[in-house]
Design an enzyme around this catalytic site. Sequence first.
Site, mmCIF file in Angstrom:
data_model
loop_
_atom_site.group_PDB
_atom_site.id
_atom_site.type_symbol
_atom_site.label_atom_id
_atom_site.label_comp_id
_atom_site.label_asym_id
_atom_site.label_seq_id
_atom_site.Cartn_x
_atom_site.Cartn_y
_atom_site.Cartn_z
ATOM 1 N N GLU A 259 0.856 -1.190 0.000
ATOM 2 C CA GLU A 259 0.000 0.000 0.000
ATOM 3 C C GLU A 259 0.886 1.231 0.000
ATOM 4 O O GLU A 259 2.076 1.145 0.300
ATOM 5 C CB GLU A 259 -0.906 -0.007 1.239
ATOM 6 C CG GLU A 259 -1.878 -1.160 1.271
ATOM 7 C CD GLU A 259 -2.703 -1.205 2.547
ATOM 8 O OE1 GLU A 259 -2.579 -0.288 3.387
ATOM 9 O OE2 GLU A 259 -3.481 -2.172 2.677
ATOM 10 N N THR B 185 1.711 -5.927 -9.388
ATOM 11 C CA THR B 185 2.032 -6.537 -10.683
ATOM 12 C C THR B 185 0.847 -7.372 -11.145
ATOM 13 O O THR B 185 0.264 -8.110 -10.347
ATOM 14 C CB THR B 185 3.260 -7.449 -10.542
ATOM 15 O OG1 THR B 185 4.347 -6.678 -10.015
ATOM 16 C CG2 THR B 185 3.659 -8.040 -11.885
ATOM 17 N N ARG C 192 12.192 -15.855 -2.770
ATOM 18 C CA ARG C 192 13.423 -15.058 -2.893
ATOM 19 C C ARG C 192 14.430 -15.653 -3.863
ATOM 20 O O ARG C 192 15.019 -14.931 -4.661
ATOM 21 C CB ARG C 192 14.065 -14.846 -1.523
ATOM 22 C CG ARG C 192 13.285 -13.853 -0.691
ATOM 23 C CD ARG C 192 14.030 -13.439 0.552
ATOM 24 N NE ARG C 192 13.068 -13.086 1.598
ATOM 25 C CZ ARG C 192 13.005 -13.647 2.781
ATOM 26 N NH1 ARG C 192 13.864 -14.585 3.125
ATOM 27 N NH2 ARG C 192 12.092 -13.271 3.639
ATOM 28 N N GLN D 75 43.189 -5.024 -20.632
ATOM 29 C CA GLN D 75 43.026 -5.706 -19.353
ATOM 30 C C GLN D 75 41.854 -5.139 -18.547
ATOM 31 O O GLN D 75 41.153 -5.870 -17.862
ATOM 32 C CB GLN D 75 44.312 -5.570 -18.529
ATOM 33 C CG GLN D 75 44.749 -6.866 -17.906
ATOM 34 C CD GLN D 75 46.098 -6.728 -17.247
ATOM 35 O OE1 GLN D 75 46.407 -5.751 -16.575
ATOM 36 N NE2 GLN D 75 46.928 -7.742 -17.437
ATOM 37 N N ILE E 8 30.903 -1.355 -21.209
ATOM 38 C CA ILE E 8 31.718 -2.018 -22.227
ATOM 39 C C ILE E 8 31.247 -1.645 -23.633
ATOM 40 O O ILE E 8 32.051 -1.529 -24.563
ATOM 41 C CB ILE E 8 31.709 -3.548 -21.992
ATOM 42 C CG1 ILE E 8 32.576 -3.860 -20.764
ATOM 43 C CG2 ILE E 8 32.202 -4.316 -23.215
ATOM 44 C CD1 ILE E 8 32.443 -5.269 -20.240
ATOM 45 N N GLU F 209 9.846 -7.340 -3.938
ATOM 46 C CA GLU F 209 9.806 -8.563 -3.129
ATOM 47 C C GLU F 209 10.719 -8.463 -1.919
ATOM 48 O O GLU F 209 11.391 -9.434 -1.548
ATOM 49 C CB GLU F 209 10.180 -9.779 -3.997
ATOM 50 C CG GLU F 209 9.239 -9.989 -5.171
ATOM 51 C CD GLU F 209 7.801 -10.200 -4.723
ATOM 52 O OE1 GLU F 209 7.538 -11.170 -4.006
ATOM 53 O OE2 GLU F 209 6.945 -9.365 -5.076
ATOM 54 N N THR G 268 13.054 -5.095 -0.395
ATOM 55 C CA THR G 268 14.254 -4.397 -0.872
ATOM 56 C C THR G 268 15.479 -5.127 -0.363
ATOM 57 O O THR G 268 15.413 -5.902 0.610
ATOM 58 C CB THR G 268 14.310 -2.954 -0.337
ATOM 59 O OG1 THR G 268 14.453 -2.994 1.079
ATOM 60 C CG2 THR G 268 13.082 -2.147 -0.734
ATOM 61 N N GLN H 278 17.703 -3.935 1.277
ATOM 62 C CA GLN H 278 17.963 -3.496 2.651
ATOM 63 C C GLN H 278 17.151 -4.376 3.616
ATOM 64 O O GLN H 278 17.651 -4.813 4.657
ATOM 65 C CB GLN H 278 17.569 -2.020 2.832
ATOM 66 C CG GLN H 278 18.546 -1.041 2.212
ATOM 67 C CD GLN H 278 18.679 -1.172 0.705
ATOM 68 O OE1 GLN H 278 17.693 -1.199 -0.006
ATOM 69 N NE2 GLN H 278 19.912 -1.248 0.228
#
Lengths: 382, 378
Positions: free
Chosen positions: B128, B159, B244, B280, B338, B364, B366, B368
């Site tokens: 929410e 989603t 997860r 390299q 690259i 799903e 964060t 953190q």
Amino acid sequence: MKVFFNEEHDMLRENLRKFVQNEVEPHAEEWDEREGFPRQLFKKLGDLGYLGLSYPEEYGGGGGDYFTVVILAEELGRCSTQGIAAAMLMQVGCATPPVLAFGTEEQKQKYLVPAIKGEKIACLGITEPNAGSDVANVSTYAEKVPGGWKVNGNKIFITNGVEADFMTLLARTDKTGGPKGISLFLVDTDSPGFSVSRKLHKAGLRSSDTAEIFFEDMFVPDENLLGEEGKGFRNIMWELQGERLVAAASYVAQSEYVLETAINYAKERVQFGKPIIQNQAITHRVADLAARIESVKCLVYCTAWKFDQKQYPVKEISMAKLLAAQLAFDVTDEAIQIMGGHGYMMEYPMQRAFRDARLSRIVGGTDEIQREVIITTLGLRA
Amino acid sequence: MDFSLSEEQVALKKTVHEFAEKEIRPLAPELDEKSEFSWDIVRKAAKLGLTCASVPEDYGGPGLALLDGTIIYEELAWGCVGVTGGILLNSIAILPVIISGSDEQKAKYLTRLTDAENPRICAFGLTEPGAGSDAASIQTTATRTDGHYILNGQKCFITNAGIADLYTIFATVDRSEGVKGITGFVVEADTPGLSIGKIEHKMGLRASQTAELILDDVRVEAENVIGREKQGFSTAMQALDCSRPFVGALGVGVARASFEAALSYAKERVQFGKPIFKQQAISFMLADMATEIDMARLLCQRAAWMLDNGLEASRESSMSKYVATDTAMRVCTNAVQIHGGYGYMKEYPVEKWFRDAKILQIIEGTNQIQRLVLAGKL
């Protein structure tokens, strides 16, 4: 920072800040969405003197020191679209300095004066599909013909390329190859044979137009050779120094602006019963970024001072560009993370700042090229 | 320890990869450009049993282990993270029914997802505006009256909202009880009072639809409570726990896509008289990318294996999600680097993968929050 800025500088900064807040920021989302901005913005800035701050008064400039340009770069960087900074710094800090440095009086009158007024838009034609990091590999060829040069080739990733009135063009004048066979020209974009083949669609910096350009038997008159023939590579390497330094200044300012925005969000967003700013996981990362901003800012200012003193601090310029670009990327990335899901939504400006910042580590010489330059200045080239 | 995939798993990987290459990759750029969900891809994926990996065989599901799931999601995400996001979130959304639902609920709802001819989609209604990381503080209420409930509130960042046939929605029957008041409900999409609010425009994951869900006096029968009243939060957390490694697998997939493109580009792009792969700085960057992708994959597979074997895997699960998705962001960022200027142009795929990767560090739970969960177990 009183060391570098006086009252006049402070007033310039204050006026620029108001200009960006009132004339640029409100349109950021729309200009990003439509991949362009009204070309009259150049004239608006020109009328206010912002496109010629450090240029000599005899050409309509403000006669200010290099820090006036640093301030312009910083204030344009304090914006949720970096495309305007890209466009204006191309005008002021990239495409026109070679005209002042290497141009004839006629060339300065024809190109520099109107560019300072914002009446002519300028672009720089260096990069080609096979000459990105490897600038010396340019193959656009200017063949000597009576009265001038016949140019064939193409350029890509040209900022202001779609709207420009003239181009400061890097082309090969000696096919035998190598950096010594390259020269600079001033080209009117309405020259027959000059065509914008594509406007390029980018992940970010979308308010700034970027073009692919072709030259097909394009005639450039003798009087449009800029500087000495064969000195183009050396001269463009000189140009890149100023380009990298103003870019670095804008990235640091953008980082500061974005971090402020993220902190303000963290102070208001409450989860688990308290503002998320009260989580050490967030504040410690903010502390690290704030420390980096301070230190890179000092590096930029000290280097700008040396540049203003007519020194040629190539090492420090590449260091500043490298660190400032990485900083902008890291700060915008962290800011999205702090804003969580909202950071990802197009209706918030942070995703735009993040997309814009990504280019900073590539444009004006990639991180990797900056490191190569630093290695050379440290005498470490094998 | 046997690190090799079984023959069946090798075959599964090949099948899903071919599907991603043939059916997803060609459409991905346009779906991203137009922010469109593709039912065409979902229907084709459903025929292969890829859209309901979490459903048990008893209810028509493919009967796959969680480890097999990580293989599927890596290959699908290699195709497009946006498309896979919709499929994975659908699979996660139905998990509460699988975990805590009654046999009647399982029979009634799971078969809709597994119907290969007419697959339906589920959406997970937890988040929410005021309850993101702090999922326990949801405000949507469920008032019990006479054998049914009336739901009122607002969900965001959902989603598949607007596409789903059914929703698993979490609401509180008693705000004063906090976490303990939360109850899960199965709500059909056509229930009066349930409507879609704003459809979000996103930086990435654009082939997946994300929208607000408005609940305005939505009547839900008592038999639609998932498990028991007040069991909702624990069910929701269990669902997120075992998904997860799959979110991590999405990270592995997009990272691998970016890495492959960057490696190929670096070997072809000539500057300073040689392919940039010979620098390299570039080859070491690619070496790091290859290593980190392997590490990420191994963590996801290990967590899935532990869960398949009934082991407590909360720590390993959190590790797999945040390591794999942080890796994805790093790898996709370096892939753009690259490619140089070309990496920033929309005609090359790496800028899309870079935009897509960012959300994986946020959804799903964060990264953190993942660390918070992990730290709590140390």
